[in-house]
Design a protein around this motif. Structure first.
Motif, PDB file in Angstrom:
ATOM      1  N   ALA A   1       0.819  -1.215   0.000  1.00  0.00           N
ATOM      2  CA  ALA A   1       0.000   0.000   0.000  1.00  0.00           C
ATOM      3  C   ALA A   1       0.852   1.265   0.000  1.00  0.00           C
ATOM      4  O   ALA A   1       0.400   2.316  -0.418  1.00  0.00           O
ATOM      5  CB  ALA A   1      -0.920   0.009   1.217  1.00  0.00           C
TER       6      ALA A   1
ATOM      7  N   LEU B   1       2.077   2.382   2.911  1.00  0.00           N
ATOM      8  CA  LEU B   1       1.983   2.945   4.265  1.00  0.00           C
ATOM      9  C   LEU B   1       3.251   2.654   5.045  1.00  0.00           C
ATOM     10  O   LEU B   1       3.546   3.278   6.049  1.00  0.00           O
ATOM     11  CB  LEU B   1       0.765   2.375   4.991  1.00  0.00           C
TER      12      LEU B   1
ATOM     13  N   ILE C   1      -3.958   2.063  -5.908  1.00  0.00           N
ATOM     14  CA  ILE C   1      -4.458   1.000  -5.050  1.00  0.00           C
ATOM     15  C   ILE C   1      -5.577   1.558  -4.180  1.00  0.00           C
ATOM     16  O   ILE C   1      -5.721   2.775  -4.056  1.00  0.00           O
ATOM     17  CB  ILE C   1      -3.359   0.474  -4.097  1.00  0.00           C
TER      18      ILE C   1
ATOM     19  N   MET D   1      -7.564   0.480  -0.280  1.00  0.00           N
ATOM     20  CA  MET D   1      -7.376  -0.429   0.839  1.00  0.00           C
ATOM     21  C   MET D   1      -8.608  -0.429   1.740  1.00  0.00           C
ATOM     22  O   MET D   1      -9.222   0.606   1.977  1.00  0.00           O
ATOM     23  CB  MET D   1      -6.138   0.014   1.620  1.00  0.00           C
TER      24      MET D   1
ATOM     25  N   PHE E   1      -9.697  -1.507   5.586  1.00  0.00           N
ATOM     26  CA  PHE E   1      -9.019  -1.789   6.851  1.00  0.00           C
ATOM     27  C   PHE E   1      -9.880  -2.658   7.759  1.00  0.00           C
ATOM     28  O   PHE E   1     -11.096  -2.709   7.633  1.00  0.00           O
ATOM     29  CB  PHE E   1      -8.692  -0.482   7.570  1.00  0.00           C
ATOM     30  N   GLN E   2      -9.196  -3.289   8.711  1.00  0.00           N
ATOM     31  CA  GLN E   2      -9.886  -4.172   9.651  1.00  0.00           C
ATOM     32  C   GLN E   2     -10.953  -3.431  10.446  1.00  0.00           C
ATOM     33  O   GLN E   2     -12.046  -3.922  10.642  1.00  0.00           O
ATOM     34  CB  GLN E   2      -8.851  -4.783  10.604  1.00  0.00           C
ATOM     35  N   SER E   3     -10.608  -2.208  10.900  1.00  0.00           N
ATOM     36  CA  SER E   3     -11.557  -1.453  11.723  1.00  0.00           C
ATOM     37  C   SER E   3     -12.481  -0.599  10.856  1.00  0.00           C
ATOM     38  O   SER E   3     -13.091   0.326  11.358  1.00  0.00           O
ATOM     39  CB  SER E   3     -10.803  -0.566  12.694  1.00  0.00           C
TER      40      SER E   3
ATOM     41  N   ALA F   1     -12.253   1.918   9.412  1.00  0.00           N
ATOM     42  CA  ALA F   1     -11.609   3.234   9.271  1.00  0.00           C
ATOM     43  C   ALA F   1     -12.449   4.197   8.447  1.00  0.00           C
ATOM     44  O   ALA F   1     -11.945   4.907   7.589  1.00  0.00           O
ATOM     45  CB  ALA F   1     -10.206   3.086   8.670  1.00  0.00           C
ATOM     46  N   LEU F   2     -13.760   4.213   8.711  1.00  0.00           N
ATOM     47  CA  LEU F   2     -14.604   5.218   8.066  1.00  0.00           C
ATOM     48  C   LEU F   2     -14.364   6.554   8.754  1.00  0.00           C
ATOM     49  O   LEU F   2     -13.937   6.590   9.902  1.00  0.00           O
ATOM     50  CB  LEU F   2     -16.075   4.833   8.185  1.00  0.00           C
TER      51      LEU F   2
ATOM     52  N   ARG G   1     -15.835   2.551  -0.581  1.00  0.00           N
ATOM     53  CA  ARG G   1     -14.820   3.603  -0.657  1.00  0.00           C
ATOM     54  C   ARG G   1     -13.650   3.157  -1.526  1.00  0.00           C
ATOM     55  O   ARG G   1     -13.030   3.956  -2.220  1.00  0.00           O
ATOM     56  CB  ARG G   1     -14.344   3.918   0.759  1.00  0.00           C
TER      57      ARG G   1
ATOM     58  N   ASP H   1      -7.276  -5.731   4.572  1.00  0.00           N
ATOM     59  CA  ASP H   1      -6.548  -6.121   5.779  1.00  0.00           C
ATOM     60  C   ASP H   1      -7.535  -6.714   6.780  1.00  0.00           C
ATOM     61  O   ASP H   1      -8.196  -5.980   7.500  1.00  0.00           O
ATOM     62  CB  ASP H   1      -5.838  -4.900   6.369  1.00  0.00           C
TER      63      ASP H   1
END
Lengths: 358, 281
Positions: free
Chosen positions: A50, A52, A77, A79, A81-83, A85-86, A146, A158
Motif C-alpha cells: 500500500a 503505508l 491502489i 485499501m 481496513f480491519q476497523s 476506518a470510516l 470507498r 486487511d
C-alpha cells in the motif's frame, strides 16, 4: 502483464527481520490471500504494497511500474481496513466519494460514481447517514465502497471480516466473492482465517516467520501441502500428525505397537530408514470392521462429539492423538478399540527434521 | 435499572444532596455577601439573609468614572480576558501539532514526559528567572508578557490533554485518508481535528480557567492598570485599611461570570470531551 510483482521484499525493525525476502507475482484478476497466524508479517507486507510502510530492501511493482518511494495515493491502489476506518464525521456518501474529492473529481461526476457504487453494494438508502448509525456489516460495505468507487488496479484488504460476527462474516465472504467475480478486480487479502482463504482465493500464500511457506491454489494447499506447517494450518479439524519411524517401507507409529505399510510411491521417497510425520486429514478416515485387512490403523476411542453435519471422533494411538470426521450416524462408542480405514491416496508424509513434504 | 431498596434510594439521594450542598454553599454565600449591606455582614449573630437587598456594589465595580475603584476593576477584567484569551489560543496553537506528533510517533513520547516534568517545579522556583527574562524583554507589566508566562504553564497541560484525545482516534482512519489521497494538512483539517474537537474544547476551557485564576505570577509581574488581572485587583480590594467584604464578594461573583458563560456555551462539546475523550470509530 502482471498486476503486482514483489521482488525480494525485506523489512527490518532494528535487528528484527519481520520479512525475509518475499517474491511474488500476481496476474490481473487474481484473488491472492496472504494467510498466516499473527506476527507472521502478512499485514506488514500489505502495508508495504500500500505504501503505508517502506520495505528495507526489495522492489514493489504495480502494473509493471516500480512504486518504491511512491506515495500511496499515486500507487493506483485502494485499501479496506480491519476497523473499517470510516470517517466518523462525514456522511456515507462523502466517505465513499472522499478519494475522488481528494483527486479533484467534479462534484456531479463524483455523485454519479458514488450512486453507482452504492447500487453495487446495495447501500443506496444509507448514503445520507453517518457511520455511527450503521451496523457492522453496513460499515464494512461502505468501507468496500470507498475502495470500489476509485476503480484502482489493486484492492488491498486487511482482515476485513474479523470484526464481524460469524453469520455476517459468512454473508460478507460470499458478497466479496460475488464482487470479485462480477468486477474481475485484482485483490490482495490478508487474513488468519483459513476458511476465508480457502473460499475466496484463487491463490493462497501461507506465510510463516516473514517467509512464504507455500504459494499455491486452495486445492493444492489443501491436498498437497508443501510443509507440515501448511498442512496443520489449513483444515478444520486440523490434520492428524502422527510421528513415526520408517523401516523397510513400514511406518511404526512412535509410542505404540501400531504400524502402517506405506503405499509404494511413498515407500520409495521415504527410503530405508528415517523419522517422519504422517499427516492424515480427519475426513480421510472411515470406520473399518475389526480384523478388516483394508489399509488402516487401530486406535482407542476417547471422545465422540456430534457437531451436526459430522461426528468428530478423538482417539489415541499410543500417546498420539487421532481425530476422525465421520458421517453423523456412524456407530462409535467411547472407550472401545476401533479400526479406522485410511484412504491410501490421502497420506501426507513429511520429514520430521525439516517439516518438508516427501 | 437494577432493583434497589427504599433505604438505599434515600441514602443515594441524601449523599447527592450533601455533595451538592458542600460544593454550592461557598458560592451561595459569596452571592449573599455581595447583595448584603455592610451592617448586615458585621452584625452578631450573623444574619443569613440580608434585611434589604443591596446591589449598589455592582454599580460601584462596574462604573467607568475616572480613577474610581470601578474603573480599575473593569480595566483588570479586560486585562484578564486578554491575557487568558491570548494564552489559551497560543497554548492550543502549540498543543495541537505537538500533541499530534507525539501521539502518532510513540518513539518521541519521552519528550512530552520531559515537558510535563517541568510542571512539577513550584512556581516560586521559576519566579526569579521569569522576572529577569521579562525585564530583559521589556515585557514586565504587560499583558503580552503575562500571556507568554501563562503559555509556559498551559502548553504542557493542553498538549497532554490533546495527546490523549488524538490517541483515541484510530490511526487507521488517517491511513485510509492517506490512501484516499489526502495531504497531511487535509487529513488534519477534514478528519483529525473535527474528531478531536470535543477534546480541544475541554483543553481550551481548562486552560482558560487556569489562566483566569492564576494569581502568583500576575501579582509579581504586573504593577498597574495596564496589565493587572482580576485576581490581583480583587486582592487589592482586600488590601486597604478598611476591607469591605461585600465588595470583595461582588468582585468574586463578577469574576466568576465570564468562565461560567464560556462553559455554558461549550457545554455539549465539553461533556462529550470529558466523558469519552474523543470518538468511537
Amino acid at each position: 502483464m502482471s498486476a503486482l510483482e514483489l521482488i525480494d521484499i525485506r523489512k527490518r525493525y532494528g535487528t528484527v527481520e519481520t520479512l525475509k525476502g518475499i517474491d511474488l507475482s500476481l496476474a490481473s484478476g487474481e484473488f491472492l490471500v496472504l494467510l498466516g497466524s499473527s506476527g507472521c508479517g502478512k499485514s506488514t507486507l500489505l502495508n508495504i504494497i500500500a505504501g503505508l510502510a517502506e520495505a528495507t530492501e526489495g522492489d514493489v511493482r504495480i502494473g509493471d511500474r516500480s512504486v518504491t518511494g511512491v506515495h500511496p495515493k499515486d500507487r493506483d491502489i485502494a485499501m479496506v481496513f480491519q476497523s473499517y476506518a470510516l470517517y466518523p464525521n462525514m456522511s456515507v456518501a462523502r466517505n465513499i466519494g472522499f478519494g475522488l474529492e481528494m483527486r479533484k473529481v467534479p462534484a456531479a461526476e463524483r455523485a454519479e460514481a458514488v450512486q453507482k457504487t452504492a447500487k453495487i453494494l446495495q447501500i443506496e438508502n444509507l448514503l445520507e447517514r453517518k457511520p455511527s448509525e450503521l451496523s457492522g456489516g453496513q460499515r464494512q460495505r461502505v468501507a468496500i465502497g470507498r475502495a470500489l468507487v476509485r476503480d484502482p488496479q489493486i484492492f488491498l484488504f486487511d482482515e476485513p471480516l474479523s470484526n464481524l460476527d460469524a453469520k455476517l462474516r459468512m454473508e460478507m465472504r460470499t458478497e466479496l466473492k460475488r464482487l470479485h467475480l462480477m468486477l474481475g478486480t485484482t485483490i490482495v487479502y490478508v487474513t488468519h482465517d483459513q476458511i476465508e482463504a480457502m473460499t475466496l482465493a484463487t491463490r493462497i500464500a501461507v506465510m510463516r516467520d516473514g517467509q512464504i511457506e507455500q504459494l499455491a491454489t486452495p486445492d493444492e494447499i489443501y491436498n498437497r501441502p508443501a510443509t507440515r506447517y501448511v498442512a496443520s494450518f489449513v483444515g478444520s479439524p486440523p490434520m492428524n500428525m502422527l510421528e513415526a519411524t520408517v523401516a523397510d517401507g513400514i511406518a511404526h507409529i512412535d509410542g505404540s505397537l501400531s504400524s502402517l505399510a506405506l503405499p509404494d510411491d511413498i515407500k520409495e521417497k521415504a527410503g530405508q530408514a528415517r523419522d517422519v510425520v504422517i499427516g492424515i486429514r480427519p475426513e480421510s478416515l472411515s470406520l473399518a470392521a475389526t480384523g478388516d485387512m483394508a489399509f488402516g490403523i487401530d486406535a482407542m476411542v476417547e471422545v465422540v462429539e456430534l457437531t451436526g453435519p459430522e461426528l468428530v471422533v478423538t482417539s489415541t494411538i499410543g500417546n498420539q492423538r487421532l481425530t476422525a470426521s465421520l458421517p453423523p450416524k456412524s456407530k462409535v462408542t467411547a472407550g472401545t478399540a476401533q479400526r479406522f480405514a485410511i484412504d491410501a491416496g490421502a497420506l501426507h508424509i513429511f520429514d520430521k527434521a525439516t517439516g518438508k513434504r516427501l | 435499572m437494577e432493583r434497589r431498596s427504599l433505604t438505599a434510594t434515600i441514602f443515594v439521594y441524601a449523599a447527592a444532596l450533601l455533595l451538592a450542598a458542600v460544593i454550592l454553599a461557598p458560592v451561595v454565600w459569596l452571592f449573599i455577601m455581595s447583595i448584603s449591606s455592610t451592617t448586615d455582614l458585621i452584625t452578631k449573630p450573623l444574619r443569613w439573609w440580608p434585611e434589604t437587598i443591596d446591589l449598589s456594589r455592582y454599580g460601584v465595580l462596574l462604573s467607568s468614572v475616572a480613577n474610581s475603584a470601578g474603573q480599575a476593576f473593569v480595566a483588570s477584567l479586560f486585562n484578564s480576558l486578554e491575557v487568558a484569551g491570548m494564552a489559551t489560543a497560543a497554548a492550543l496553537l502549540v498543543a495541537v501539532p505537538s500533541a499530534w506528533a507525539v501521539s502518532r510517533t510513540p518513539a518521541i513520547g519521552w519528550s512530552l514526559y520531559a515537558v510535563i516534568a517541568t510542571y512539577m517545579l513550584p512556581p516560586v522556583a521559576l519566579a526569579v528567572p521569569l522576572y529577569m527574562a521579562l525585564s530583559a524583554l521589556g515585557l514586565l507589566n504587560n499583558v503580552f508578557g503575562l500571556a507568554l508566562v501563562y503559555l509556559t504553564i498551559l502548553a504542557p497541560f493542553t498538549t497532554w490533554l490533546m495527546k490523549s484525545g488524538f490517541d483515541s482516534i484510530p490511526r487507521e482512519i488517517e491511513s485510509a485518508a492517506t490512501v484516499d489521497g489526502a495531504r497531511l494538512d487535509q487529513i488534519l483539517r477534514l478528519i483529525t481535528l473535527p474528531l478531536a474537537a470535543p477534546v480541544m474544547a475541554t483543553a481550551a476551557l481548562f486552560a482558560f480557567l487556569l489562566a483566569w485564576d492564576e494569581f502568583f505570577y500576575a501579582l509579581l509581574f504586573t504593577s498597574d492598570q495596564r496589565a493587572k488581572t482580576l485576581t490581583v485587583a480583587i486582592a487589592d480590594l482586600a488590601g486597604g485599611r478598611v476591607s469591605d467584604y461585600g465588595l470583595i464578594a461582588t468582585a468574586g461573583v463578577l469574576a466568576a461570570l465570564p468562565p461560567l458563560i464560556i462553559g455554558l456555551f461549550m457545554q455539549r462539546a465539553l461533556i462529550s470531551g470529558l466523558t469519552n475523550g474523543g470518538v468511537k470509530g
